[in-house]
Design a protein around this motif. Structure first.
Motif, PDB file in Angstrom:
ATOM      1  N   MET A   1       0.828  -1.195   0.000  1.00  0.00           N
ATOM      2  CA  MET A   1       0.000   0.000   0.000  1.00  0.00           C
ATOM      3  C   MET A   1       0.872   1.259   0.000  1.00  0.00           C
ATOM      4  SD  MET A   1      -3.091   0.820  -0.029  1.00  0.00           S
ATOM      5  CE  MET A   1      -4.397   1.776   0.555  1.00  0.00           C
ATOM      6  N   HIS A   2       1.935   1.205   0.774  1.00  0.00           N
ATOM      7  CA  HIS A   2       2.854   2.326   0.857  1.00  0.00           C
ATOM      8  C   HIS A   2       3.482   2.613  -0.515  1.00  0.00           C
ATOM      9  CE1 HIS A   2       5.560   5.153   2.637  1.00  0.00           C
ATOM     10  NE2 HIS A   2       6.639   4.439   2.314  1.00  0.00           N
ATOM     11  N   GLN A   3       3.832   1.558  -1.259  1.00  0.00           N
ATOM     12  CA  GLN A   3       4.424   1.709  -2.590  1.00  0.00           C
ATOM     13  C   GLN A   3       3.417   2.321  -3.562  1.00  0.00           C
ATOM     14  OE1 GLN A   3       7.600   1.203  -3.270  1.00  0.00           O
ATOM     15  NE2 GLN A   3       7.355   1.737  -5.422  1.00  0.00           N
ATOM     16  N   LEU A   4       2.124   1.964  -3.485  1.00  0.00           N
ATOM     17  CA  LEU A   4       1.071   2.500  -4.350  1.00  0.00           C
ATOM     18  C   LEU A   4       0.922   4.009  -4.148  1.00  0.00           C
ATOM     19  CD1 LEU A   4      -1.252   2.027  -6.367  1.00  0.00           C
ATOM     20  CD2 LEU A   4      -2.730   1.633  -4.395  1.00  0.00           C
ATOM     21  N   VAL A   5       0.903   4.456  -2.906  1.00  0.00           N
ATOM     22  CA  VAL A   5       0.795   5.880  -2.592  1.00  0.00           C
ATOM     23  C   VAL A   5       2.006   6.621  -3.142  1.00  0.00           C
ATOM     24  CG1 VAL A   5       0.723   7.562  -0.716  1.00  0.00           C
ATOM     25  CG2 VAL A   5      -0.652   5.492  -0.565  1.00  0.00           C
ATOM     26  N   LYS A   6       3.153   6.039  -2.979  1.00  0.00           N
ATOM     27  CA  LYS A   6       4.385   6.646  -3.479  1.00  0.00           C
ATOM     28  C   LYS A   6       4.354   6.793  -5.002  1.00  0.00           C
ATOM     29  CE  LYS A   6       9.158   5.780  -2.079  1.00  0.00           C
ATOM     30  NZ  LYS A   6      10.025   4.753  -1.596  1.00  0.00           N
ATOM     31  N   ASN A   7       3.887   5.756  -5.719  1.00  0.00           N
ATOM     32  CA  ASN A   7       3.796   5.789  -7.180  1.00  0.00           C
ATOM     33  C   ASN A   7       2.764   6.823  -7.656  1.00  0.00           C
ATOM     34  OD1 ASN A   7       5.779   3.892  -7.527  1.00  0.00           O
ATOM     35  ND2 ASN A   7       4.354   2.166  -7.720  1.00  0.00           N
ATOM     36  N   LEU A   8       1.607   6.902  -6.977  1.00  0.00           N
ATOM     37  CA  LEU A   8       0.587   7.885  -7.339  1.00  0.00           C
ATOM     38  C   LEU A   8       1.104   9.308  -7.133  1.00  0.00           C
ATOM     39  CD1 LEU A   8      -2.726   6.332  -5.983  1.00  0.00           C
ATOM     40  CD2 LEU A   8      -2.116   6.762  -8.356  1.00  0.00           C
ATOM     41  N   LEU A   9       1.767   9.532  -6.010  1.00  0.00           N
ATOM     42  CA  LEU A   9       2.318  10.851  -5.722  1.00  0.00           C
ATOM     43  C   LEU A   9       3.380  11.229  -6.764  1.00  0.00           C
ATOM     44  CD1 LEU A   9       2.232  13.215  -3.771  1.00  0.00           C
ATOM     45  CD2 LEU A   9       3.971  12.071  -2.409  1.00  0.00           C
ATOM     46  N   LEU A  10       4.214  10.292  -7.112  1.00  0.00           N
ATOM     47  CA  LEU A  10       5.235  10.515  -8.130  1.00  0.00           C
ATOM     48  C   LEU A  10       4.593  10.809  -9.490  1.00  0.00           C
ATOM     49  CD1 LEU A  10       8.271  10.585  -8.703  1.00  0.00           C
ATOM     50  CD2 LEU A  10       8.159   8.143  -9.176  1.00  0.00           C
ATOM     51  N   SER A  11       3.511  10.120  -9.816  1.00  0.00           N
ATOM     52  CA  SER A  11       2.796  10.357 -11.073  1.00  0.00           C
ATOM     53  C   SER A  11       2.205  11.759 -11.107  1.00  0.00           C
ATOM     54  CB  SER A  11       1.683   9.330 -11.265  1.00  0.00           C
ATOM     55  OG  SER A  11       2.222   8.050 -11.399  1.00  0.00           O
ATOM     56  N   PHE A  12       1.538  12.183 -10.030  1.00  0.00           N
ATOM     57  CA  PHE A  12       0.931  13.518  -9.976  1.00  0.00           C
ATOM     58  C   PHE A  12       1.996  14.613 -10.060  1.00  0.00           C
ATOM     59  CE2 PHE A  12      -2.791  11.436  -7.804  1.00  0.00           C
ATOM     60  CZ  PHE A  12      -3.681  11.662  -8.849  1.00  0.00           C
ATOM     61  N   ILE A  13       3.108  14.422  -9.374  1.00  0.00           N
ATOM     62  CA  ILE A  13       4.191  15.414  -9.424  1.00  0.00           C
ATOM     63  C   ILE A  13       4.775  15.484 -10.834  1.00  0.00           C
ATOM     64  CG2 ILE A  13       6.526  15.918  -8.597  1.00  0.00           C
ATOM     65  CD1 ILE A  13       5.645  14.874  -5.850  1.00  0.00           C
ATOM     66  N   SER A  14       4.939  14.338 -11.489  1.00  0.00           N
ATOM     67  CA  SER A  14       5.465  14.313 -12.861  1.00  0.00           C
ATOM     68  C   SER A  14       4.533  15.033 -13.826  1.00  0.00           C
ATOM     69  CB  SER A  14       5.670  12.872 -13.331  1.00  0.00           C
ATOM     70  OG  SER A  14       6.613  12.221 -12.524  1.00  0.00           O
ATOM     71  N   ILE A  15       3.235  14.771 -13.719  1.00  0.00           N
ATOM     72  CA  ILE A  15       2.255  15.429 -14.584  1.00  0.00           C
ATOM     73  C   ILE A  15       2.252  16.934 -14.321  1.00  0.00           C
ATOM     74  CG2 ILE A  15      -0.225  15.668 -15.047  1.00  0.00           C
ATOM     75  CD1 ILE A  15      -0.430  12.609 -14.568  1.00  0.00           C
ATOM     76  N   PHE A  16       2.290  17.337 -13.068  1.00  0.00           N
ATOM     77  CA  PHE A  16       2.297  18.758 -12.708  1.00  0.00           C
ATOM     78  C   PHE A  16       3.527  19.453 -13.291  1.00  0.00           C
ATOM     79  CE2 PHE A  16       3.688  22.158  -9.857  1.00  0.00           C
ATOM     80  CZ  PHE A  16       2.609  23.024  -9.975  1.00  0.00           C
ATOM     81  N   LEU A  17       4.697  18.830 -13.137  1.00  0.00           N
ATOM     82  CA  LEU A  17       5.927  19.417 -13.667  1.00  0.00           C
ATOM     83  C   LEU A  17       5.909  19.491 -15.199  1.00  0.00           C
ATOM     84  CD1 LEU A  17       8.651  17.900 -11.301  1.00  0.00           C
ATOM     85  CD2 LEU A  17       7.802  20.251 -11.372  1.00  0.00           C
ATOM     86  N   PHE A  18       5.339  18.488 -15.850  1.00  0.00           N
ATOM     87  CA  PHE A  18       5.235  18.486 -17.305  1.00  0.00           C
ATOM     88  C   PHE A  18       4.341  19.642 -17.776  1.00  0.00           C
ATOM     89  CE2 PHE A  18       3.058  17.111 -21.193  1.00  0.00           C
ATOM     90  CZ  PHE A  18       4.153  16.953 -22.029  1.00  0.00           C
TER      91      PHE A  18
END
Length: 165
Positions: A1-18
Motif C-alpha cells: 500500500m505504501h508503494q502505491l501511494v508513493k507511485n501515485l504521488l510521483l505520477s501527480f508530481i510528474s504530470i504537474f511538472l510536465f
C-alpha cells in the motif's frame, strides 16, 4: 500500500511538472502577434470583383465595400438616409438581397412616408463595436445620413414583432 501511494504521488508530481514546463515554454516561445488589431474582419471584396457566390448565395458589394446598392453621393432634398451599422445580422449571412433587414426596412419606410428612404447596409460579418465605429467614421461623410442606427439582434427581433402585429 505504501508503494502505491508513493507511485501515485510521483505520477501527480510528474504530470504537474510536465504541465508547468509546457506553460513556461509556451509563454517564452509563443509570443502573441499584435497584427490582429489591424485585420479587417468579414467578407471584404476589393478591386473590380464586387460579387462572390458562397453556398449558393450571391453577395454583392458597392464601391465602398458594403453590401448595398450604389447610393448617389448627392441626395435630393426630400430623400431620407438611414445608415445601419451592425455585424452579420445586418450583412445578412445566407440571405438574398431582397431578404435583408435593411432592404425590408427601406421598402416599409418608403411606403409609410411616401418618399424615398435609403437604408444603407454597412454591416460586415464579424464586426464588433469598435469596427462599427470605424465603419461609421469612414462612411458618414460620404453618405451624410439623416439617422444612424446600430442594429442588434434584439432590435431586429423587436422590428419583426412590430411587423407581425
Amino acid at each position: 500500500m505504501h508503494q502505491l501511494v508513493k507511485n501515485l504521488l510521483l505520477s501527480f508530481i510528474s504530470i504537474f511538472l510536465f504541465i508547468l514546463l509546457g506553460e513556461i515554454l509556451t509563454r517564452i516561445f509563443w509570443l502573441p502577434d499584435n497584427k490582429n488589431e489591424t485585420i479587417r474582419k468579414g467578407i471584404i471584396l476589393e478591386g473590380a470583383n464586387r460579387t462572390v457566390v458562397y453556398e449558393g448565395i450571391e453577395y454583392k458589394v458597392n464601391s465602398y465595400g458594403i453590401r448595398n446598392k450604389e447610393v448617389p453621393i448627392e441626395k435630393g432634398n426630400d430623400d431620407l438616409r438611414i445608415m445601419a451599422l451592425g455585424d452579420s445580422f445586418i450583412w445578412g449571412d445566407g440571405l438574398q438581397n431582397d431578404e435583408l433587414i435593411t432592404y425590408k426596412l427601406e421598402s416599409l419606410l418608403t411606403k409609410k412616408f411616401n418618399q424615398q428612404v435609403s437604408v444603407i447596409n454597412t454591416g460586415i460579418s464579424g464586426f464588433n463595436t469598435k469596427d462599427e465605429f470605424n465603419q461609421l467614421t469612414r462612411l458618414y461623410s460620404a453618405y451624410k445620413p439623416d439617422a444612424v442606427f446600430n442594429f442588434s439582434l434584439q432590435m431586429i427581433y423587436s422590428l419583426l414583432m412590430i411587423q407581425i402585429k
